[in-house]
Design an enzyme around this catalytic site. Structure first.
Site, PDB file in Angstrom:
ATOM      1  N   ASP A  10      -3.902 104.439 128.625  1.00 22.72           N
ATOM      2  CA  ASP A  10      -3.800 103.232 128.119  1.00 22.72           C
ATOM      3  C   ASP A  10      -3.843 102.242 129.074  1.00 22.72           C
ATOM      4  O   ASP A  10      -3.633 102.644 130.446  1.00 22.72           O
ATOM      5  CB  ASP A  10      -2.448 103.018 127.036  1.00 22.72           C
ATOM      6  CG  ASP A  10      -2.349 101.607 126.576  1.00 22.72           C
ATOM      7  OD1 ASP A  10      -3.398 101.181 125.931  1.00 22.72           O
ATOM      8  OD2 ASP A  10      -1.302 101.108 126.627  1.00 22.72           O
ATOM      9  N   SER A  11      -3.632 100.964 128.840  1.00 24.41           N
ATOM     10  CA  SER A  11      -3.747  99.794 129.685  1.00 24.41           C
ATOM     11  C   SER A  11      -2.428  99.707 130.352  1.00 24.41           C
ATOM     12  O   SER A  11      -2.238  99.022 131.326  1.00 24.41           O
ATOM     13  CB  SER A  11      -4.235  98.505 129.221  1.00 24.41           C
ATOM     14  OG  SER A  11      -3.379  98.214 128.092  1.00 24.41           O
ATOM     15  N   CYS A  73      -5.386 103.598 123.096  1.00 29.20           N
ATOM     16  CA  CYS A  73      -5.692 102.024 123.453  1.00 29.20           C
ATOM     17  C   CYS A  73      -6.710 101.684 122.354  1.00 29.20           C
ATOM     18  O   CYS A  73      -7.677 102.027 122.143  1.00 29.20           O
ATOM     19  CB  CYS A  73      -6.253 101.924 124.788  1.00 29.20           C
ATOM     20  SG  CYS A  73      -6.505 100.112 125.055  1.00 29.20           S
ATOM     21  N   GLU A 151       5.168  94.496 127.652  1.00 26.42           N
ATOM     22  CA  GLU A 151       5.067  94.707 129.026  1.00 26.42           C
ATOM     23  C   GLU A 151       6.182  94.260 130.055  1.00 26.42           C
ATOM     24  O   GLU A 151       6.684  94.888 130.807  1.00 26.42           O
ATOM     25  CB  GLU A 151       3.606  94.391 129.743  1.00 26.42           C
ATOM     26  CG  GLU A 151       2.571  95.136 129.270  1.00 26.42           C
ATOM     27  CD  GLU A 151       2.388  96.757 129.756  1.00 26.42           C
ATOM     28  OE1 GLU A 151       3.128  96.954 130.889  1.00 26.42           O
ATOM     29  OE2 GLU A 151       2.038  97.484 129.047  1.00 26.42           O
ATOM     30  N   CYS A 185      -3.186  98.165 117.928  1.00 29.61           N
ATOM     31  CA  CYS A 185      -2.989  98.237 119.306  1.00 29.61           C
ATOM     32  C   CYS A 185      -1.789  99.116 119.785  1.00 29.61           C
ATOM     33  O   CYS A 185      -0.651  98.786 119.027  1.00 29.61           O
ATOM     34  CB  CYS A 185      -2.958  96.777 119.937  1.00 29.61           C
ATOM     35  SG  CYS A 185      -1.866  96.680 121.840  1.00 29.61           S
ATOM     36  N   HIS A 187       0.420  99.231 121.889  1.00 28.68           N
ATOM     37  CA  HIS A 187       1.762  98.532 122.138  1.00 28.68           C
ATOM     38  C   HIS A 187       2.547  98.107 121.105  1.00 28.68           C
ATOM     39  O   HIS A 187       3.623  97.833 121.245  1.00 28.68           O
ATOM     40  CB  HIS A 187       1.243  97.249 123.039  1.00 28.68           C
ATOM     41  CG  HIS A 187       0.866  97.521 124.505  1.00 28.68           C
ATOM     42  ND1 HIS A 187      -0.081  98.134 124.816  1.00 28.68           N
ATOM     43  CD2 HIS A 187       1.695  97.065 125.723  1.00 28.68           C
ATOM     44  CE1 HIS A 187      -0.358  97.996 126.394  1.00 28.68           C
ATOM     45  NE2 HIS A 187       1.003  97.528 126.619  1.00 28.68           N
TER      46      HIS A 187
HETATM   47  N1  DGL Z   1      -2.544  99.220 124.107  1.00 31.28           N
HETATM   48  C1  DGL Z   1      -3.510  98.574 124.209  1.00 31.28           C
HETATM   49  C2  DGL Z   1      -4.302  98.515 122.958  1.00 31.28           C
HETATM   50  O1  DGL Z   1      -4.269  99.486 122.142  1.00 31.28           O
HETATM   51  C3  DGL Z   1      -3.358  97.227 124.964  1.00 31.28           C
HETATM   52  C4  DGL Z   1      -4.587  96.578 125.170  1.00 31.28           C
HETATM   53  C5  DGL Z   1      -4.252  95.640 126.254  1.00 31.28           C
HETATM   54  O2  DGL Z   1      -4.158  95.896 127.528  1.00 31.28           O
HETATM   55  O3  DGL Z   1      -4.452  94.346 126.155  1.00 31.28           O
HETATM   56  O4  DGL Z   1      -5.254  97.701 122.586  1.00 31.28           O
END
Ligand code: DGL
Length: 270
Positions: A10-11, A73, A151, A185, A187
């Protein structure tokens, strides 16, 4: 049977929502996690940048000899669903399993989808839901401030900033009366408490990390790739920025001390 690890990326922290579930449903599997903390967020970047990042993330996991990759992600799954093509091992994104769970859950046929701007702009969940059931009405909302909230650890149900941002983004979906919301998302499940408090208990929240972990378990079984060992699986975590903040928040979320298993790597090499 395969003793190789499962790769998850993931990011940043979001993919841990899939890891948390994997630890429960597949406790004997080893997991290699990559969080691209040096380049988070992905959700407001161009398609070509997201594809490049996703290929590098998958390339790193492949170098760790994983047997299956989860693009945990929503943004990557929506914009670069095939990970740029030519991935030599099985993989999944989050859109299909999550949309299927939402279609099953809705009773009034009104589903809300929330995600990053890139995810909502792609219409990925909406298209998949409409493919599965054209009677369902889908209402989309991007929530670009949710990823930075997570984050930075603004996740508590009592946090006034988190409460205010959730109210700002979700009021419209509440007025419409959706009975199901896709947390599109990965997150966002970390903000589940705040979101649920605002929307009320009658609204079902579909967790993209959870649904994708469950789907992965099915896929490994089907492909004969489960680890048949009896020892508890090992998790190793890799990040592209300093491990400090990640270790703390990830440890809190997973409810275990992971300080010693987080390593910084140079993702540009992959
Ligand atoms: N967890 C990522 C997602 O599901 C986050 C994306 C991001 O970094 O903006 O989209």
């Amino acid at each position: 049977m395969s003793k190789k690890p499962i790769g998850v990326f993931d990011s940043g922290l979001g993919g841990l929502t899939a890891v948390k579930e994997l630890l429960e449903v597949l406790p004997n599997e080893d997991i290699v996690y990559f969080g691209d903390t040096g380049r988070v967020p992905y959700g407001n970047r161009s398609k070509s940048t997201i594809i490049k990042y996703a290929q590098q993330d998958a390339g790193f996991l492949i170098s760790k000899n994983v047997k299956f990759i989860i693009a945990a992600c929503g943004t990557v799954s929506s914009v670069a669903g095939d990970l740029g093509g030519s991935i030599p091992i099985p993989f999944t994104g989050v859109v299909r399993p999550t949309a299927a769970a939402a279609v099953k859950a809705t009773k009034n046929n009104k589903i809300g989808v929330i995600g990053t701007s890139a995810t909502i702009g792609s219409g990925s969940y909406k298209k998949e839901i409409e493919r599965l059931d054209s009677q369902i009405e889908v209402y989309q909302q991007d929530c670009p401030l949710f990823v930075p909230l997570v984050e930075n650890g603004f996740i508590s149900e009592d946090d006034p900033i988190a409460v205010m941002v959730v109210e700002r983004y979700l009021s419209h979906l509440k007025e419409i009366g959706v009975d199901t919301i896709i947390l599109g998302c990965t997150h966002y499940p970390i903000l589940k408490g705040v979101i649920s408090n605002f929307m009320g208990e009658a609204v079902t929240l579909i967790d993209s990390g959870r649904e994708t972990a469950l789907y992965t378990a099915e896929q490994l079984k089907k492909r004969g790739l489960l680890n048949d060992g009896t020892d508890a699986g090992q998790c190793s975590f890799f990040v592209s920025d300093t491990p400090d903040g990640f270790s703390h928040l990830a440890g809190m979320f997973l409810d275990r001390n992971i300080d010693r298993s987080v390593t910084q790597i140079d993702i540009e090499q992959y």
